[in-house]
Structures are given as C-alpha cells and as structure tokens.
Scaffold this motif. Structure first.
Motif, PDB file in Angstrom:
ATOM      1  N   TYR A  50     -11.337   3.401  10.661  1.00  0.00           N
ATOM      2  CA  TYR A  50     -12.508   2.785  10.044  1.00  0.00           C
ATOM      3  C   TYR A  50     -13.352   3.847   9.346  1.00  0.00           C
ATOM      4  O   TYR A  50     -13.632   4.913   9.913  1.00  0.00           O
ATOM      5  CB  TYR A  50     -13.330   2.064  11.106  1.00  0.00           C
ATOM      6  CG  TYR A  50     -14.652   1.510  10.619  1.00  0.00           C
ATOM      7  CD1 TYR A  50     -14.706   0.315   9.908  1.00  0.00           C
ATOM      8  CD2 TYR A  50     -15.848   2.186  10.880  1.00  0.00           C
ATOM      9  CE1 TYR A  50     -15.918  -0.189   9.466  1.00  0.00           C
ATOM     10  CE2 TYR A  50     -17.062   1.678  10.445  1.00  0.00           C
ATOM     11  CZ  TYR A  50     -17.090   0.489   9.732  1.00  0.00           C
ATOM     12  OH  TYR A  50     -18.299  -0.011   9.300  1.00  0.00           O
ATOM     13  N   VAL A  51     -13.758   3.547   8.100  1.00  0.00           N
ATOM     14  CA  VAL A  51     -14.597   4.459   7.323  1.00  0.00           C
ATOM     15  C   VAL A  51     -16.021   3.944   7.241  1.00  0.00           C
ATOM     16  O   VAL A  51     -16.974   4.632   7.618  1.00  0.00           O
ATOM     17  CB  VAL A  51     -14.023   4.672   5.902  1.00  0.00           C
ATOM     18  CG1 VAL A  51     -14.951   5.552   5.064  1.00  0.00           C
ATOM     19  CG2 VAL A  51     -12.620   5.268   5.959  1.00  0.00           C
ATOM     20  N   ASP A 101      -3.532   5.425  -2.717  1.00  0.00           N
ATOM     21  CA  ASP A 101      -2.625   5.437  -1.565  1.00  0.00           C
ATOM     22  C   ASP A 101      -3.325   5.761  -0.259  1.00  0.00           C
ATOM     23  O   ASP A 101      -2.679   5.794   0.788  1.00  0.00           O
ATOM     24  CB  ASP A 101      -1.516   6.479  -1.797  1.00  0.00           C
ATOM     25  CG  ASP A 101      -0.569   6.082  -2.907  1.00  0.00           C
ATOM     26  OD1 ASP A 101      -0.559   4.896  -3.286  1.00  0.00           O
ATOM     27  OD2 ASP A 101       0.166   6.973  -3.401  1.00  0.00           O
ATOM     28  N   ASP A 102      -4.655   6.014  -0.309  1.00  0.00           N
ATOM     29  CA  ASP A 102      -5.302   6.517   0.898  1.00  0.00           C
ATOM     30  C   ASP A 102      -6.474   5.686   1.400  1.00  0.00           C
ATOM     31  O   ASP A 102      -7.128   6.066   2.365  1.00  0.00           O
ATOM     32  CB  ASP A 102      -5.757   7.962   0.690  1.00  0.00           C
ATOM     33  CG  ASP A 102      -6.688   8.115  -0.499  1.00  0.00           C
ATOM     34  OD1 ASP A 102      -6.972   7.114  -1.190  1.00  0.00           O
ATOM     35  OD2 ASP A 102      -7.134   9.250  -0.744  1.00  0.00           O
ATOM     36  N   LEU A 103      -6.750   4.541   0.755  1.00  0.00           N
ATOM     37  CA  LEU A 103      -7.830   3.671   1.217  1.00  0.00           C
ATOM     38  C   LEU A 103      -7.412   2.213   1.107  1.00  0.00           C
ATOM     39  O   LEU A 103      -6.735   1.821   0.140  1.00  0.00           O
ATOM     40  CB  LEU A 103      -9.114   3.877   0.402  1.00  0.00           C
ATOM     41  CG  LEU A 103      -9.900   5.178   0.595  1.00  0.00           C
ATOM     42  CD1 LEU A 103     -11.034   5.249  -0.418  1.00  0.00           C
ATOM     43  CD2 LEU A 103     -10.449   5.285   2.015  1.00  0.00           C
ATOM     44  N   VAL A 104      -7.807   1.412   2.085  1.00  0.00           N
ATOM     45  CA  VAL A 104      -7.643  -0.034   1.970  1.00  0.00           C
ATOM     46  C   VAL A 104      -9.002  -0.695   2.204  1.00  0.00           C
ATOM     47  O   VAL A 104      -9.788  -0.256   3.052  1.00  0.00           O
ATOM     48  CB  VAL A 104      -6.595  -0.607   2.949  1.00  0.00           C
ATOM     49  CG1 VAL A 104      -5.206  -0.171   2.557  1.00  0.00           C
ATOM     50  CG2 VAL A 104      -6.890  -0.232   4.380  1.00  0.00           C
ATOM     51  N   TYR A 105      -9.258  -1.738   1.432  1.00  0.00           N
ATOM     52  CA  TYR A 105     -10.516  -2.487   1.490  1.00  0.00           C
ATOM     53  C   TYR A 105     -10.191  -3.879   2.017  1.00  0.00           C
ATOM     54  O   TYR A 105      -9.317  -4.565   1.486  1.00  0.00           O
ATOM     55  CB  TYR A 105     -11.149  -2.561   0.100  1.00  0.00           C
ATOM     56  CG  TYR A 105     -11.697  -1.236  -0.379  1.00  0.00           C
ATOM     57  CD1 TYR A 105     -13.071  -1.042  -0.530  1.00  0.00           C
ATOM     58  CD2 TYR A 105     -10.847  -0.171  -0.676  1.00  0.00           C
ATOM     59  CE1 TYR A 105     -13.587   0.177  -0.962  1.00  0.00           C
ATOM     60  CE2 TYR A 105     -11.350   1.052  -1.101  1.00  0.00           C
ATOM     61  CZ  TYR A 105     -12.724   1.216  -1.234  1.00  0.00           C
ATOM     62  OH  TYR A 105     -13.231   2.429  -1.651  1.00  0.00           O
ATOM     63  N   VAL A 119     -13.842  -0.796   5.038  1.00  0.00           N
ATOM     64  CA  VAL A 119     -12.999   0.201   4.382  1.00  0.00           C
ATOM     65  C   VAL A 119     -12.300   1.038   5.454  1.00  0.00           C
ATOM     66  O   VAL A 119     -12.946   1.501   6.408  1.00  0.00           O
ATOM     67  CB  VAL A 119     -13.831   1.109   3.460  1.00  0.00           C
ATOM     68  CG1 VAL A 119     -12.924   2.093   2.719  1.00  0.00           C
ATOM     69  CG2 VAL A 119     -14.641   0.279   2.466  1.00  0.00           C
ATOM     70  N   TYR A 120     -10.980   1.219   5.281  1.00  0.00           N
ATOM     71  CA  TYR A 120     -10.188   2.004   6.221  1.00  0.00           C
ATOM     72  C   TYR A 120      -9.395   3.074   5.472  1.00  0.00           C
ATOM     73  O   TYR A 120      -8.957   2.859   4.330  1.00  0.00           O
ATOM     74  CB  TYR A 120      -9.217   1.101   6.989  1.00  0.00           C
ATOM     75  CG  TYR A 120      -9.892   0.255   8.038  1.00  0.00           C
ATOM     76  CD1 TYR A 120      -9.879   0.614   9.375  1.00  0.00           C
ATOM     77  CD2 TYR A 120     -10.567  -0.917   7.678  1.00  0.00           C
ATOM     78  CE1 TYR A 120     -10.505  -0.160  10.344  1.00  0.00           C
ATOM     79  CE2 TYR A 120     -11.204  -1.691   8.632  1.00  0.00           C
ATOM     80  CZ  TYR A 120     -11.172  -1.308   9.958  1.00  0.00           C
ATOM     81  OH  TYR A 120     -11.807  -2.064  10.915  1.00  0.00           O
ATOM     82  N   SER A 121      -9.207   4.224   6.139  1.00  0.00           N
ATOM     83  CA  SER A 121      -8.329   5.248   5.581  1.00  0.00           C
ATOM     84  C   SER A 121      -6.878   4.806   5.766  1.00  0.00           C
ATOM     85  O   SER A 121      -6.561   4.021   6.660  1.00  0.00           O
ATOM     86  CB  SER A 121      -8.560   6.588   6.286  1.00  0.00           C
ATOM     87  OG  SER A 121      -8.185   6.500   7.654  1.00  0.00           O
ATOM     88  N   TYR A 122      -6.024   5.313   4.897  1.00  0.00           N
ATOM     89  CA  TYR A 122      -4.609   4.966   4.983  1.00  0.00           C
ATOM     90  C   TYR A 122      -3.783   6.245   4.868  1.00  0.00           C
ATOM     91  O   TYR A 122      -4.106   7.107   4.068  1.00  0.00           O
ATOM     92  CB  TYR A 122      -4.230   3.983   3.858  1.00  0.00           C
ATOM     93  CG  TYR A 122      -2.924   3.276   4.119  1.00  0.00           C
ATOM     94  CD1 TYR A 122      -2.885   2.159   4.937  1.00  0.00           C
ATOM     95  CD2 TYR A 122      -1.744   3.770   3.596  1.00  0.00           C
ATOM     96  CE1 TYR A 122      -1.679   1.544   5.223  1.00  0.00           C
ATOM     97  CE2 TYR A 122      -0.541   3.157   3.883  1.00  0.00           C
ATOM     98  CZ  TYR A 122      -0.505   2.039   4.687  1.00  0.00           C
ATOM     99  OH  TYR A 122       0.679   1.421   4.980  1.00  0.00           O
ATOM    100  N   VAL A 160       0.869  -1.165   0.000  1.00  0.00           N
ATOM    101  CA  VAL A 160       0.000   0.000   0.000  1.00  0.00           C
ATOM    102  C   VAL A 160       0.914   1.224   0.000  1.00  0.00           C
ATOM    103  O   VAL A 160       1.746   1.369   0.909  1.00  0.00           O
ATOM    104  CB  VAL A 160      -0.933   0.047   1.228  1.00  0.00           C
ATOM    105  CG1 VAL A 160      -1.893   1.232   1.113  1.00  0.00           C
ATOM    106  CG2 VAL A 160      -1.712  -1.259   1.378  1.00  0.00           C
ATOM    107  N   ALA A 161       0.749   2.113  -1.000  1.00  0.00           N
ATOM    108  CA  ALA A 161       1.635   3.258  -1.146  1.00  0.00           C
ATOM    109  C   ALA A 161       3.083   2.748  -1.156  1.00  0.00           C
ATOM    110  O   ALA A 161       3.414   1.852  -1.935  1.00  0.00           O
ATOM    111  CB  ALA A 161       1.374   4.273  -0.046  1.00  0.00           C
TER     112      ALA A 161
END
Length: 423
Positions: A229-230, A191-195, A221-224, A131-132
């Motif tokens: 937690y989103v 670069d700013d979200l992970v599922y 879904v989470y912010s990165y 990620v990123a």
C-alpha cells in the motif's frame, strides 16, 4: 463480460454468506509465406439453448463477412467465462461461482490456428488486468466478519501463479462505521504502480452493498509487484469511480488518469441513491492527485450516465451511456454510444449504431478492440436481427456494420499475432 448481472448476484451471495499493426483498423496483415500473421478472436454464446458455453472463433476481417458458431470454433467448458489478452496470449477464465475455475491460455500458431498453451485452476476473481508481464487478479468475497480480499499474480510467461497476498479492505476504507473497500477494477500505471478505485459497502446481511458515503471517489495506490500500500487518493466532486466489475480509470499518453463516475451508489434495497452527477475527473501526472479538472457528462449528454468506456487514444474515449431516467439498477444496461473528448470537453453521439431500444446485448469496456492507430473501435452489438461487429470511426463519430456472427451472441473481440511473429 457476458451475464454480468447474474455474476453480480452470485458475487453478492458470496459476500453476504461467506492489438497488431493495422492500416485501416479492419484486416490483419497477411503472411507473405502463406501463413496467418494475425487473427481477430471473437467469442460468442450460441443461441440454440440456455446455459451453454461460449465458442472462440477467428476472423480475418471485422468490416465484412460472416462467421458461425455452427460446427466451428473452440467450445469452452463451463458457462460463464471472461477474457483478456496479454503478452500476445489469449486468456479464457472460468467464473467458478465461488470455487476455483479453469484458466485456459491460447496462442496463435503460424497456420493461423489457436493452440492451447496451458489449462490450470485459479481462484474465481472479480477484478483482473494485465500489469507488466503478469495478470493481476483480485478475489473479493470479504464481509464485515472477514474483511480480507486476495490478490494473485499470474505470469504470462510461465503461465503460473507466481505470488499472492491479502488486503484488509476494512482498513483500506478507514470508515468509522466499518465499511469495506470494494475495488471496481485494476488500472496499471507503468510497470510499478497499480491504482484500485473502490466503493465502500457495509458488507453485512442487513446492509449488503449499501453505503453511508455515496458522495466520494477513492483510489488506493499500490506498488507493483510487491503490492504494498502506498496511499489513497480521494475526491468529493463525484461518487465512486467505475462500477462493479467495470473499469472507471484510464491513464493517457501523458500519464494523466481520467476517472469516470457512473453515479450509482446504492442503499440497502439495491436502489440507486440520488447523488452527484456522472462526470469525469483527473489524476494529474505531475502531482499524482486529483486536480481541478471536471467534465459533467450528465449535462453534456442531456441526462445520461456513463456505464463503461473504451480509450481510443489522444484524449478520446468511446462512452457507453445509459439514460438516467430509465436506469432501474446500478449494474449497467447502457446501449448508447458517444465519443467523449476529455481534452476539449466535447461529447458527440455516435451515428450509425442500432436504436438502443432494439439492442439486447453489447460487449462492454475491455471486451472491445481498438485498432493500432486508435482510429477505429470495434464493438459487438446484438439485436433481434442478429449479432454484428460495429466499427466506430473515432474522427467522424460514425459507425458501420461489419462482421456478422451467425448462431451466436458476441461477448468479446480481441486480436493475436502468430507466435512466429514474436520470435
């Protein structure tokens, strides 16, 4: 990943009781100064004895030739390893069987040789992905009595753990009976979200990996990089996305996420529950939610379910399929290859592969390599006659036998550019 079934058993016990530019997708480009600008990285388990570690081998071509584990390559310490390439570095991670394990990082020098950049200890994890400019890893040993899992950010620049945190997976699942969310894998979007697709399990000595909710798909879904937690995205047309230690979600070039369900929820006896068909659904980029897209893979394939997938680009995936009538466990075992075009909803078997009945081991999911142009997918296949790279032409759905690995069983295929090319 090699020995996936054994790793599952170890994980279950812990729960209960505690690439570069390629013109034709075959050969790396030569260095005009006489060095090697890139190399294919092939990991293989020696077949001479039981309980031995992988060897990391290098090759110039995946379409022809032979490499050997005999007096060749870099031997890994520890029996169970899994691999990922990110930021032009090759990471070899030891499965520590519940304990911390070594993470060894390699780069390719200007002479075409692998050099060790670092070797440090990290927690044994059951999901990981680039990620990123990080590797995000997740350790999952939660139980109903201790419902926390732990995430770690490993910088691919400093080669250190730069942040970590925990997630209450009972809260993520939000079930009346207290089931836990168990993430099948990690998929980054930008670069700013992970599922994080997940299945729910009871996590008790009696209930184990069973669920009362087999007919639903959920993605947290989470912010990165904050890992805040989103939201959760849900759908009731398939069972959960992916499998244990297996990715089931990929975002295409338009930002749409294609979600693959293997349809393998379990009861308390580890038996697969009859549920909704193995199918593909979609998380639309425009709404960041499931839309009405649906592609029934069982129907298209004549009774097969998808074990894992490899994205080649332009809506085309390699699906590794398993005959549902022959499925005895929920942990995979598919050995038939198909081209799945999610845009046009077409399904075509790959020709030129060995008969699935003769295959003893394959490289699954992220352990395979896609050429730069997406035209060729390189997969490792072992039969009683040997271990070979098969090169699948995506446009024609035809595979050809390529590089042979003598004395070993292929476990992963990657590629690295030389460090001088990155400067």
């Amino acid at each position: 990943m090699k020995n996936t079934y054994l790793l599952f058993a170890l994980g279950f016990a812990a729960l209960l009781f505690g690439g570069c530019e390629e013109d034709n997708g075959s050969s790396p480009s030569p260095d005009p100064d006489g060095g090697a600008s890139s190399k294919y990285i092939v990991t293989a388990t020696p077949i001479a004895s039981e309980g031995v570690a992988d060897y990391i081998l290098t090759a110039d071509d995946l379409t022809t030739g032979t490499i050997s584990t005999t007096a060749n390559g870099i031997e890994q310490d520890g029996t169970y390893r899994y691999y990922v390439t990110s930021n032009n570095k090759f990471f070899s991670m030891l499965y520590g069987q519940g304990n911390a394990g070594a993470v060894t990082t390699y780069e390719l020098n200007s002479s075409g040789e692998l050099e060790v950049l670092s070797d440090f200890q990290a927690e044994t994890v059951r999901a990981f992905a680039p990620v990123a400019e990080d590797l995000l890893t997740i350790k999952m040993t939660a139980s109903a009595d201790d419902p926390y899992l732990y995430w770690y950010r490993i910088s691919t620049n400093s080669l250190t753990i730069v942040n970590e945190g925990q997630i209450n997976c009972q809260e993520v699942a939000n079930k009346e009976n207290g089931e836990l969310a168990y993430f099948s894998w990690i998929t980054a979007k930008g670069d700013d979200l992970v599922y994080l697709p997940y299945f729910t399990i009871k996590g008790t000595t009696e209930g184990g990996w069973s669920t009362d909710y087999p007919d639903e798909a959920n993605v947290a879904v989470y912010s990165y990089p904050e890992m805040q937690y989103v939201k959760t995205i849900s759908d009731d047309r398939t069972s959960f996305i992916g499998r244990y230690f297996t990715s089931g979600l990929t975002f295409d070039e338009q930002g749409d996420g294609y979600a693959f369900s293997s349809a393998v929820p379990m009861n308390a006896n580890w038996e697969v529950i009859e549920t909704l068909p193995s199918a593909v659904t979609r998380i639309a980029n425009a709404t960041d939610d499931f839309d009405d897209y649906y592609f029934n893979l069982e129907e298209a394939s004549g009774g097969y379910v998808i074990d894992s997938h490899i994205y080649a680009g332009d809506g085309k995936f390699i699906g590794i399929m398993q005959n549902k009538a022959e499925m005895t466990t929920a942990w995979g075992g598919g050995k038939a290859y198909a081209i799945i075009d999610v845009y046009n909803k077409t399904f075509d078997w790959v020709t030129g592969m060995p008969d699935p009945a003769t295959i003893t081991q394959i490289t699954t999911g992220g352990n395979n390599l896609v050429s730069e142009d997406g035209g060729t997918v390189h997969v490792g296949v072992t039969t009683e006659t040997g271990s070979f790279v098969y090169n699948i032409d995506v446009a024609t759905s035809k595979a050809t036998q390529g590089l042979a690995v003598e004395g070993g069983l292929i476990t992963a295929i990657n590629i690295l550019n030389s460090a001088s090319e990155e400067e």
